[in-house]
Design a protein around this motif. Structure first.
Motif, short mmCIF file in Angstrom:
data_model
loop_
_atom_site.label_atom_id
_atom_site.label_comp_id
_atom_site.label_asym_id
_atom_site.label_seq_id
_atom_site.Cartn_x
_atom_site.Cartn_y
_atom_site.Cartn_z
N ARG A 325 -13.44 76.94 67.17
CA ARG A 325 -14.75 76.31 67.27
C ARG A 325 -14.80 75.36 68.47
N HIS A 326 -13.69 74.61 68.67
CA HIS A 326 -13.68 73.63 69.78
C HIS A 326 -13.69 74.34 71.13
N GLU A 327 -12.82 75.37 71.25
CA GLU A 327 -12.74 76.08 72.53
C GLU A 327 -14.06 76.79 72.83
N HIS A 328 -14.67 77.34 71.79
CA HIS A 328 -15.95 78.04 72.00
C HIS A 328 -17.01 77.04 72.44
N SER A 329 -16.98 75.84 71.86
CA SER A 329 -18.01 74.83 72.23
C SER A 329 -17.84 74.41 73.69
N PRO A 332 -18.99 78.50 75.78
CA PRO A 332 -19.57 79.46 74.84
C PRO A 332 -19.94 80.81 75.46
N THR A 333 -20.05 80.85 76.82
CA THR A 333 -20.50 82.11 77.42
C THR A 333 -19.38 83.15 77.42
N ASN A 373 -5.79 106.34 65.34
CA ASN A 373 -7.21 106.45 65.74
C ASN A 373 -7.88 105.07 65.73
N SER A 374 -7.60 104.29 64.68
CA SER A 374 -8.20 102.94 64.60
C SER A 374 -7.68 102.07 65.74
N ARG A 375 -6.39 102.19 66.03
CA ARG A 375 -5.80 101.38 67.12
C ARG A 375 -6.44 101.75 68.45
N THR A 376 -6.60 103.03 68.69
CA THR A 376 -7.18 103.47 69.97
C THR A 376 -8.63 103.04 70.08
N ARG A 377 -9.36 103.21 68.99
CA ARG A 377 -10.78 102.82 69.01
C ARG A 377 -10.92 101.32 69.26
N THR A 378 -10.14 100.54 68.54
CA THR A 378 -10.23 99.08 68.70
C THR A 378 -9.83 98.65 70.11
N THR A 379 -8.78 99.29 70.64
CA THR A 379 -8.34 98.95 72.01
C THR A 379 -9.48 99.17 72.99
N ASN A 380 -10.13 100.32 72.92
CA ASN A 380 -11.23 100.61 73.85
C ASN A 380 -12.41 99.69 73.64
N GLU A 381 -12.73 99.41 72.37
CA GLU A 381 -13.86 98.51 72.09
C GLU A 381 -13.60 97.11 72.64
N PHE A 382 -12.38 96.61 72.46
CA PHE A 382 -12.10 95.24 72.93
C PHE A 382 -11.98 95.19 74.44
N LYS A 383 -11.51 96.28 75.06
CA LYS A 383 -11.46 96.32 76.53
C LYS A 383 -12.88 96.19 77.09
N ASP A 384 -13.84 96.84 76.44
CA ASP A 384 -15.22 96.84 76.95
C ASP A 384 -16.03 95.64 76.46
N ALA A 385 -15.52 94.93 75.47
CA ALA A 385 -16.30 93.82 74.88
C ALA A 385 -16.46 92.68 75.88
N THR A 386 -17.64 92.09 75.91
CA THR A 386 -17.84 90.91 76.77
C THR A 386 -17.47 89.64 75.99
N SER A 387 -17.46 89.74 74.65
CA SER A 387 -17.06 88.58 73.84
C SER A 387 -16.46 89.10 72.53
N GLY A 388 -15.77 88.20 71.83
CA GLY A 388 -15.18 88.59 70.55
C GLY A 388 -13.78 88.02 70.41
N ASN A 404 -11.21 90.00 81.19
CA ASN A 404 -12.03 88.82 80.89
C ASN A 404 -11.64 88.10 79.61
N VAL A 405 -10.39 88.25 79.15
CA VAL A 405 -9.93 87.41 78.04
C VAL A 405 -9.71 86.01 78.61
N GLY A 406 -10.41 85.02 78.04
CA GLY A 406 -10.31 83.67 78.60
C GLY A 406 -9.36 82.78 77.84
N LEU A 407 -8.94 83.24 76.63
CA LEU A 407 -8.11 82.36 75.79
C LEU A 407 -7.13 83.20 74.98
N VAL A 408 -5.87 82.78 75.02
CA VAL A 408 -4.84 83.40 74.16
C VAL A 408 -4.31 82.32 73.22
N ILE A 409 -4.35 82.60 71.92
CA ILE A 409 -3.82 81.67 70.92
C ILE A 409 -2.62 82.35 70.27
N GLN A 410 -1.53 81.60 70.07
CA GLN A 410 -0.36 82.16 69.40
C GLN A 410 -0.08 81.34 68.13
#
Ligand code: ATP
Length: 555
Positions: A325-329, A332-333, A373-388, A404-410
């Motif tokens: 929530r803090h990082e998004h605030s 947010p774009t 199949n789920s792994r491949t689909r999710t990989t492609n969806e997240f590659k193309d996602a502008t946010s999430g 365009n991944v702006g934040l990595v949390i571990q």
């Protein structure tokens, strides 16, 4: 019938290379760039806008080369690289070489020299190994039709697909289509084997498990009789204790190194011992290239890195919610983030929980407990996602390029400092900026002090004191998460942390207490049942605090 392609000119690089004397081994400096466009589609075709955006990124992403001079444009390699490769690179928007591409294409004695190459994450190592290998194929003695010329071995299925797509984009302008096949687990063995045997797999990108399996067949081994180049991507991972046995078995099935095939090993992290293990792939006297100064921090310079320490594992969920929530605030774009967990079932729990706790975000999950199949689909969806937000295990911890991944949390201890570096490398790619935050509970806090080379600072905002207000959201969200998902996460937590007892300064009793705290944090009224055989396998027989039994709908 189209006339045969004009005879290709011998590459000028056999003589004095036009750039060789201009580049030396000082560390690269890169600048942040505008957002990277969507990646080229499979055949390398991009819209003009996408191409221009990539070209703009290329101009700015690598505005200074490895030696602080102006990066070299690919157009300057018209006597080094095949014109059809250059045309494809132009279509992809690869206007300038990245520092590692420039080093490989201008410092190797020849493009068929064996090499060990180190460059930071997200700086274009894939093209840096594909281009010399493809150039050799196009301008050397081409293998007979149907034979494999280039073999790339990498650690994960998703990375194999990604490298194959980059190969298809780079070869998209060749007069005759060059087939790039993949071989990895989770896909139908028979159909991909049939395509491989009946096709013309000039390039094969494979993971060790499936490749080792296929090479058990004579008719498969025969396809490698004219091999010209073997590449180990994420080479340190490919030659560690986990993968080395499979790699050595694979090499035994390939033509002997004395046949002269080129070996190339690439990674962002090359531990000191790597020189002993690369001998199985590289000729003695191989060339070592690096765009990094030995004393430089291994992570990308521009990535501010932080750690949040929570008193116990029971505050982790609330702290993660507060952090997102803090990082998004703050930005947010196009908020696009990856949250790494330590186990597949732990990641599955996070996904189930934060889908409820963060309903306004599109959330994704990627881990080894999903079907391919789920792994491949999710990989492609997240590659193309502008946010999430992608909740992931280390199945995408190395090599994966999600623009365009702006934040990595571990969350939790990475398996090693190198794994931490690769996970952070999922952001700040292609010159873009990024941020990285770890959330550790008190026993794990040693990681920061144990790795002084990592520029990790305390997170600048106090989120721990805000955790209670977020705990209410977490508690409500947890009521919608299945008990079985919690039980699997609990069992995985025990199994993973059991391997770090010494580092966590815990005995088995302390581990079970920690796990039971984690179970309470998941809203379990009591520790989930765990089967006797599982407790035995974990070496936790007789440890107080465990509830032994069979869950009604357990595995
Ligand atoms: N010369 C270039 N110009 C523009 N973009 C480039 C160039 N080279 C690579 N890229 C882009 O940069 C991104 C990162 O490339 P790549 O995945 O090969 O990096 P890497 O060094 O292999 O990363 P990792 O260490 O994580 O495996 C990709 O999106 C790729 O398309």
């Amino acid at each position: 019938m189209a006339p045969p392609p004009a005879k290709r000119k011998a590459p000028a690089w056999k003589g004095q290379h036009p750039h060789r004397n201009k580049v030396n081994a000082t560390p690269s400096s890169t600048v942040s760039v505008a957002a990277m466009p969507r990646r080229p589609s499979l055949d390398g075709s991009t819209t003009n806008k996408e191409r221009e955006m990539q070209a703009e990124a290329s101009r700015r992403m690598f505005s200074t080369s490895a030696d602080g001079q102006q990066a070299m444009p690919y157009s300057s390699l018209d006597k080094v690289l095949d014109p059809d490769l250059l045309r494809a690179l132009d279509k992809m928007g690869f206007e300038n070489m990245s520092p590692v591409q420039q080093k490989v294409l201008s410092e190797l004695p020849s493009l068929s020299t064996d090499c060990l190459v180190q460059a930071k994450t997200g700086t274009g190592k894939t093209a840096a190994f594909l281009l010399p290998a493809l150039q050799n194929l196009l301008h050397g003695k081409r293998p007979p039709k149907g034979k494999v010329g280039i073999l790339v071995i990498c650690p994960t299925r998703e990375l194999a697909s990604q490298i194959a797509k980059e190969c298809d984009a780079i070869t998209a302008c060749l007069p005759k289509k060059m087939e790039c096949h993949t071989a990895f687990g989770g896909t139908a063995r028979a159909s991909s084997l049939n395509k491989f045997l009946t096709g013309d797999p000039t390039v094969l990108v494979a993971t060790p498990g499936r490749l080792d399996d296929l090479l058990g067949e004579e008719r498969v081994r025969d396809k490698f009789s004219h091999l010209k180049t073997v590449v180990l991507d994420e080479a340190d991972r490919m030659l560690d204790a986990g993968f080395a046995p499979a790699i050595l078995k694979i090499l035994k099935h390939l033509p002997p190194k004395s046949d002269g095939w080129q070996g190339m090993c690439f990674s962002a992290t090359l531990p000191s011992g790597v020189h002993d293990v690369v001998k199985c792939v590289l000729f003695p006297g191989y060339v070592s290239l690096s765009t990094m100064d030995p004393n430089e921090t291994p992570t990308v310079d521009r990535v501010p890195q932080f750690a949040i320490t929570v008193p116990s594992s029971s505050q982790t969920f609330a702290a993660l919610l507060a952090l997102i929530r803090h990082e998004h605030s703050q930005d947010p774009t196009d908020f696009k983030a990856i949250v790494f967990g330590t186990t597949a079932n732990g990641v599955g729990l996070l996904y189930d929980l934060y889908r409820q706790a963060l309903p306004e975000f599109k959330v994704f999950e990627l881990h080894s407990r999903m079907n391919q199949n789920s792994r491949t689909r999710t990989t492609n969806e997240f590659k193309d996602a502008t946010s999430g937000i992608l909740f992931a295990s280390d199945v995408v911890g190395r090599g994966m390029d999600f623009p365009n991944v702006g934040l990595v949390i571990q969350l939790g201890l990475p398996s090693a400092a190198d794994q931490y570096v690769h996970r952070v490398g999922r952001t700040a790619r292609a010159g873009k900026d990024g941020r990285a935050v770890m959330i550790l509970f008190s026993n794990e806090a040693f990681f920061v002090n144990a790795n002084p080379a990592l520029p990790i600072k305390p997170y600048p905002t106090d989120l721990v004191s805000k955790a209670p207000e977020y705990q209410r959201v977490i508690d409500s969200a947890l009521t919608h998460v299945e008990e079985e998902a919690k039980a699997k996460a609990y069992q995985a937590f025990l199994g993973y942390n059991k391997t770090y007892l010494k580092k966590l300064r815990l005995d088995t009793k302390g581990l079970v207490q920690l796990a039971n705290e984690y179970a309470r944090a998941m809203g379990c009224p009591e520790p989930p049942l765990i089967e006797k055989r599982v407790v035995g396998k974990m070496g936790l027989k007789g440890v107080p605090g465990l509830r032994i039994g069979t869950r009604s709908n357990g595995d």
